[in-house]
Design a protein around this motif. Sequence first.
Motif, PDB file in Angstrom:
ATOM      1  N   GLY A  14       0.786  -1.232   0.000  1.00 18.57           N
ATOM      2  CA  GLY A  14       0.000   0.000   0.000  1.00 18.57           C
ATOM      3  C   GLY A  14       0.821   1.286   0.000  1.00 18.57           C
ATOM      4  O   GLY A  14       0.376   2.296   0.518  1.00 18.57           O
ATOM      5  N   VAL A  15       2.020   1.262  -0.570  1.00 18.32           N
ATOM      6  CA  VAL A  15       2.864   2.458  -0.594  1.00 18.32           C
ATOM      7  C   VAL A  15       2.386   3.390  -1.711  1.00 18.32           C
ATOM      8  O   VAL A  15       2.284   2.975  -2.865  1.00 18.32           O
ATOM      9  N   ASP A  16       2.110   4.655  -1.368  1.00 13.58           N
ATOM     10  CA  ASP A  16       1.551   5.582  -2.355  1.00 13.58           C
ATOM     11  C   ASP A  16       1.960   7.019  -2.041  1.00 13.58           C
ATOM     12  O   ASP A  16       1.183   7.790  -1.471  1.00 13.58           O
ATOM     13  N   LEU A  41      12.129   0.145  -2.878  1.00 13.91           N
ATOM     14  CA  LEU A  41      11.480  -0.906  -2.091  1.00 13.91           C
ATOM     15  C   LEU A  41      10.791  -1.907  -3.013  1.00 13.91           C
ATOM     16  O   LEU A  41      10.880  -3.127  -2.806  1.00 13.91           O
ATOM     17  N   ALA A  42      10.109  -1.398  -4.049  1.00 12.48           N
ATOM     18  CA  ALA A  42       9.405  -2.287  -4.972  1.00 12.48           C
ATOM     19  C   ALA A  42      10.372  -3.227  -5.681  1.00 12.48           C
ATOM     20  O   ALA A  42      10.055  -4.408  -5.922  1.00 12.48           O
ATOM     21  N   ARG A  43      11.543  -2.742  -6.006  1.00  2.00           N
ATOM     22  CA  ARG A  43      12.538  -3.615  -6.653  1.00  2.00           C
ATOM     23  C   ARG A  43      12.961  -4.743  -5.716  1.00  2.00           C
ATOM     24  O   ARG A  43      13.075  -5.902  -6.134  1.00  2.00           O
ATOM     25  N   ARG A  44      13.174  -4.405  -4.440  1.00  6.83           N
ATOM     26  CA  ARG A  44      13.571  -5.443  -3.491  1.00  6.83           C
ATOM     27  C   ARG A  44      12.442  -6.451  -3.280  1.00  6.83           C
ATOM     28  O   ARG A  44      12.676  -7.662  -3.202  1.00  6.83           O
ATOM     29  N   THR A  54       3.814  -3.658  -4.077  1.00  5.44           N
ATOM     30  CA  THR A  54       4.329  -2.599  -3.218  1.00  5.44           C
ATOM     31  C   THR A  54       3.542  -1.309  -3.358  1.00  5.44           C
ATOM     32  O   THR A  54       3.177  -0.678  -2.373  1.00  5.44           O
ATOM     33  N   LEU A  55       3.250  -0.907  -4.590  1.00 10.55           N
ATOM     34  CA  LEU A  55       2.731   0.429  -4.883  1.00 10.55           C
ATOM     35  C   LEU A  55       1.234   0.430  -5.151  1.00 10.55           C
ATOM     36  O   LEU A  55       0.694  -0.507  -5.758  1.00 10.55           O
TER      37      LEU A  55
END
Length: 457
Positions: A14-16, A41-44, A54-55
């Motif tokens: 839920g990262v936005d 973070l999304a890559r990891r 992630t997003l």
Amino acid sequence: RRGHGAAEAAGCLGVDPIGASMRDGGTANDTQTAIGEAVALARRVADTVPRVRTLVADATPWHDAGASDADELAGALAAGVVYLRRLTDAGVDVETALRQLELRVAATSDQFSTIAKMRALRVLWHRVAEVAGAAPGDRGARIHAVTSQAMTTRYDPWVNMLRTTVACFAAGVGGADAVTVHPYDHLVDPAAPSELGRRMARNTQAVLLDETNLGRVIDPAGGSWYVEHLTQALADSAWAAFQQIEAAGGVLSAFESGWVHARVDATWARRQADVATRKVAITGVSEFPNIDDDIPAPPAVAVGEHRGHGPLPRHRYAEGFEALRAAADAHRRRTGSRPEVVLLGLGTPADSTARATFAKNLFEAGGLATVLVDSVDGVDLSGRLVCLCSSDTRYAESALEAVRAATQAGAARVYLAGRPPDLTEALQQAGVDEFIALGVDALDVLSRALTHAGVER
């Protein structure tokens, strides 16, 4: 802790950063920095727990500010495209980048509009993924629907159960992959919804899934001419708005320049006009209010000019009526009595009932209690608000005399339910201050009524 391997873990973080900036405010540099951190973070996450997203491209801040469905969808697309570009620029392939994204929009009690919104969003995102070069099997959208907070009410919160049930049903029929249902009473105490509220929110989905088998049918609205037409029209409007956002330099530039604020403010003004005139009815608030439903008002939140990179406002459709109700409730607590309107029914019940019911509904929407009488004889009207209620035929026979009698009895303000075309001028000269009828600005009428009743705001 549960013993699942990384390959089995699923969910969304839920990262936005874009949605957070729109909801809470912030500088452009801070937002860009946050996007960079989110992409890292999304890559990891993609490398370690591939089934976790992630997003989130969350368009509910647009909805809460009063945006149209088309603009809300455009906002989701525009934010999603920013994240997609940043991920691919960071070396993530398109398919993996798409699997790191979720689209979040609001579901409302407007059943067909919500169904069309979910279906249109899937069509639109498929086009974005296609243009980005994704393989045909990787163009699907992950859609998360959240029941609208703008549609919910603090007064008569039980009606929210009906609203959220319809919204949840419509989101499911429209093809949402996940649905969040807010507790019906979450506005009464936002910090702590009741156990019943939480249980009903959970069980709304359980019943729709387990007892109606809603999740077993693929696109149940497909083939309906109305839904297909509405979906296409909404998709076309949303794509045009998305193109305008892109032409403005993308969603961050459009937001910082004030374009987004101006767009949603204009739509909100139109929505409020429809609510104020009760063209759009809010059950339990603007229509069929429960005058005994006394809920403490929340602390007022000052809303200033929305320009530059300030946060989007957060609105609810019922906020105008609820502010009047809260003022009337505070008056009752302070003085021991609720502001009141005397409904003077002329003639027989057959003559007066329809308009007396209309007037009662209207005045109680502003927190004013009503008392029905059939004569001013023996009734103390000194300083009170009086509304005449009857048929046009009865008005022609006795309205002028009744208005003069109410005025002579000391009425502070005289209303008449309806607007007899041939008597309007004569009634005004006799002492009628306002005519209330279908289409009047109820917020305006009620605001003045509370002022004349001595209610402080």
